[in-house]
Design a protein around this motif. Structure first.
Motif, PDB file in Angstrom:
ATOM      1  N   VAL A  14     -20.837  -6.690 -47.791  1.00  0.00           N
ATOM      2  CA  VAL A  14     -21.389  -5.154 -47.692  1.00  0.00           C
ATOM      3  C   VAL A  14     -22.844  -4.756 -47.393  1.00  0.00           C
ATOM      4  O   VAL A  14     -22.390  -3.443 -46.907  1.00  0.00           O
ATOM      5  N   LEU A  15     -22.979  -5.532 -47.910  1.00  0.00           N
ATOM      6  CA  LEU A  15     -24.788  -5.381 -46.687  1.00  0.00           C
ATOM      7  C   LEU A  15     -24.219  -5.575 -45.821  1.00  0.00           C
ATOM      8  O   LEU A  15     -25.230  -4.831 -44.538  1.00  0.00           O
ATOM      9  N   VAL A  16     -23.672  -6.351 -44.828  1.00  0.00           N
ATOM     10  CA  VAL A  16     -23.524  -6.402 -43.226  1.00  0.00           C
ATOM     11  C   VAL A  16     -23.349  -5.209 -43.194  1.00  0.00           C
ATOM     12  O   VAL A  16     -23.799  -4.134 -42.157  1.00  0.00           O
ATOM     13  N   VAL A  17     -22.446  -4.122 -43.416  1.00  0.00           N
ATOM     14  CA  VAL A  17     -21.430  -2.981 -43.994  1.00  0.00           C
ATOM     15  C   VAL A  17     -22.942  -1.831 -43.702  1.00  0.00           C
ATOM     16  O   VAL A  17     -22.984  -1.186 -42.893  1.00  0.00           O
ATOM     17  N   GLN A  18     -23.488  -2.187 -44.840  1.00  0.00           N
ATOM     18  CA  GLN A  18     -24.845  -0.950 -45.663  1.00  0.00           C
ATOM     19  C   GLN A  18     -25.492  -1.369 -43.860  1.00  0.00           C
ATOM     20  O   GLN A  18     -25.889   0.271 -43.766  1.00  0.00           O
ATOM     21  N   PHE A  19     -26.019  -2.202 -43.308  1.00  0.00           N
ATOM     22  CA  PHE A  19     -26.598  -2.510 -42.449  1.00  0.00           C
ATOM     23  C   PHE A  19     -26.841  -1.817 -41.112  1.00  0.00           C
ATOM     24  O   PHE A  19     -27.478  -1.642 -40.425  1.00  0.00           O
ATOM     25  N   ARG A  20     -25.029  -1.935 -40.811  1.00  0.00           N
ATOM     26  CA  ARG A  20     -24.921  -1.240 -39.645  1.00  0.00           C
ATOM     27  C   ARG A  20     -24.306   0.139 -39.691  1.00  0.00           C
ATOM     28  O   ARG A  20     -24.331   0.595 -39.071  1.00  0.00           O
ATOM     29  N   THR A  21     -24.580   1.108 -40.860  1.00  0.00           N
ATOM     30  CA  THR A  21     -24.270   2.356 -40.857  1.00  0.00           C
ATOM     31  C   THR A  21     -25.741   2.687 -40.414  1.00  0.00           C
ATOM     32  O   THR A  21     -26.545   2.327 -40.609  1.00  0.00           O
ATOM     33  N   SER A  22     -25.273   3.959 -39.880  1.00  0.00           N
ATOM     34  CA  SER A  22     -26.738   4.887 -38.799  1.00  0.00           C
ATOM     35  C   SER A  22     -26.876   5.414 -40.314  1.00  0.00           C
ATOM     36  O   SER A  22     -28.255   5.806 -40.106  1.00  0.00           O
ATOM     37  N   ALA A  23     -27.290   5.906 -41.132  1.00  0.00           N
ATOM     38  CA  ALA A  23     -27.480   7.110 -42.439  1.00  0.00           C
ATOM     39  C   ALA A  23     -26.639   5.857 -43.753  1.00  0.00           C
ATOM     40  O   ALA A  23     -26.409   5.356 -43.621  1.00  0.00           O
ATOM     41  N   ILE A  70     -39.017   4.521 -50.855  1.00  0.00           N
ATOM     42  CA  ILE A  70     -37.883   4.500 -50.624  1.00  0.00           C
ATOM     43  C   ILE A  70     -37.258   5.864 -49.510  1.00  0.00           C
ATOM     44  O   ILE A  70     -36.443   6.270 -49.176  1.00  0.00           O
ATOM     45  N   HIS A  71     -38.517   6.687 -49.689  1.00  0.00           N
ATOM     46  CA  HIS A  71     -38.479   8.136 -48.285  1.00  0.00           C
ATOM     47  C   HIS A  71     -38.193   7.395 -47.298  1.00  0.00           C
ATOM     48  O   HIS A  71     -38.322   8.418 -45.809  1.00  0.00           O
ATOM     49  N   HIS A  72     -38.692   6.356 -47.035  1.00  0.00           N
ATOM     50  CA  HIS A  72     -38.811   5.681 -45.829  1.00  0.00           C
ATOM     51  C   HIS A  72     -38.078   4.786 -45.657  1.00  0.00           C
ATOM     52  O   HIS A  72     -38.734   3.642 -44.221  1.00  0.00           O
ATOM     53  N   ILE A  73     -36.907   3.783 -45.548  1.00  0.00           N
ATOM     54  CA  ILE A  73     -35.739   3.372 -45.506  1.00  0.00           C
ATOM     55  C   ILE A  73     -35.482   3.760 -44.228  1.00  0.00           C
ATOM     56  O   ILE A  73     -34.129   3.692 -44.292  1.00  0.00           O
ATOM     57  N   ASP A  74     -36.248   3.781 -43.155  1.00  0.00           N
ATOM     58  CA  ASP A  74     -34.893   4.217 -42.129  1.00  0.00           C
ATOM     59  C   ASP A  74     -35.017   3.223 -40.745  1.00  0.00           C
ATOM     60  O   ASP A  74     -34.977   3.332 -40.013  1.00  0.00           O
ATOM     61  N   THR A  75     -35.785   2.214 -40.643  1.00  0.00           N
ATOM     62  CA  THR A  75     -36.006   0.510 -40.134  1.00  0.00           C
ATOM     63  C   THR A  75     -35.105  -0.476 -40.179  1.00  0.00           C
ATOM     64  O   THR A  75     -35.106  -1.039 -41.828  1.00  0.00           O
ATOM     65  N   THR A  76     -34.303  -1.083 -39.314  1.00  0.00           N
ATOM     66  CA  THR A  76     -33.938  -2.727 -40.415  1.00  0.00           C
ATOM     67  C   THR A  76     -34.996  -3.278 -41.196  1.00  0.00           C
ATOM     68  O   THR A  76     -34.517  -4.189 -41.974  1.00  0.00           O
TER      69      THR A  76
END
Length: 278
Positions: free
Chosen positions: A76-85, A144-150
């Motif tokens: 599930v985390l792999v899927v989460q990381f692959r989403t763009s938003a 948590i307003h800046h979780i916008d990079t890997t």
């Protein structure tokens, strides 16, 4: 919350320049609304009851169940990381699974390895502090307003895992030492969260640290509620059982996640070409 067009604008939780975005400008976690906290508590309750249910019914033993759930979480985390938003369904499924895994990690240390709760609580607290320290050193923010990079997303989920493990160990330690029972334990942790919320809104306590302290405390709160509902009446619970309690809370979570997926009430959409700041 505001949006700045400058890549060097100051960000919440840090005074230095924001690190360049390496993937997207979309925040990968939801806005912190009442829905966020309700679903978070429900997920922690499911984490407690589902861990107990799987350990009782799966026939794999505590170690086998831990490996199985860790594997599901990794997928599930792999899927989460692959989403763009941020996607409500994927995000909250990851939270629910990480709640189960965090509980199982603590239970393995206590039940299989005989590690005292004082030791595991201390170790998890140190591990979480290290994650926060490295995260801030690299990114100059814990917001948590800046979780916008890997990179930031990796730190975020690692921190979330340790908050669940720490909350489990600390909650069990408090419950054992004070012997309050499930209902009074839930009231105690609710009051502890209120003790954070009141100075946050009344006195302007730092938003980032208020969030993470409350996030940790919701774990033992949810676990106490789950135990109160599921455990037999002779042990101080309502006797609903782990199956009924888990199904009930999963149904409520699903309903709320579907609602948020449709309404997008917990999504902050950034301005095109702007960098988000809090």
């Amino acid at each position: 919350m505001t949006y700045e067009t400058s890549e060097n604008s100051a960000i919440a939780g840090g005074s230095g320049p924001a690190a360049p975005s390496r993937r997207s400008r979309w925040n990968k976690v939801p806005e912190v609304t009442v829905f966020f906290w309700v679903i978070k508590v429900l997920c922690t309750t499911v984490g407690e009851t589902a861990a107990d249910l799987l350990n009782e019914k799966a026939g794999l033993g505590l170690t086998g169940v831990s490996l199985l759930m860790s594997g599901l979480l990794a997928v599930v985390l792999v899927v989460q990381f692959r989403t763009s938003a941020y996607r409500a369904g994927v995000y909250w499924l990851a939270v629910a699974l990480i709640s189960v895994v965090g509980t199982l990690i603590s239970d393995n240390l206590t039940d299989n390895m005989g590690v005292p709760l004082e030791t595991s609580t201390t170790v998890f607290a140190i591990a979480l502090a290290v994650v926060f320290g490295v995260w801030y050193w690299r990114e100059r923010t814990l917001s948590i307003h800046h979780i916008d990079t890997t990179s930031r997303e990796s730190f975020y989920w690692l921190a979330v895992l340790f908050t669940f493990a720490l909350g489990t160990a600390a909650g069990d330690l408090v419950s054992e030492r004070m012997d309050l029972g499930y209902w009074l334990s839930a009231v105690l942790f609710a009051l502890a969260i209120a003790a954070v919320a009141v100075p946050r809104f009344a006195l302007g306590l730092n938003a980032v640290w208020s969030f993470w302290i409350a996030y940790i405390l919701t774990r033992p709160l949810g676990a106490s509620i789950g135990d109160y509902l599921s455990q037999p009446s002779v042990d101080g619970g309502l006797g609903l059982g782990t199956v009924v309690t888990s199904v009930l809370f999963v149904a409520v979570i699903l309903g709320l996640v579907v609602y948020l997926s449709v309404t997008r009430e917990d999504v902050a959409e950034p301005v095109q070409g702007a960098r988000q700041t809090a």
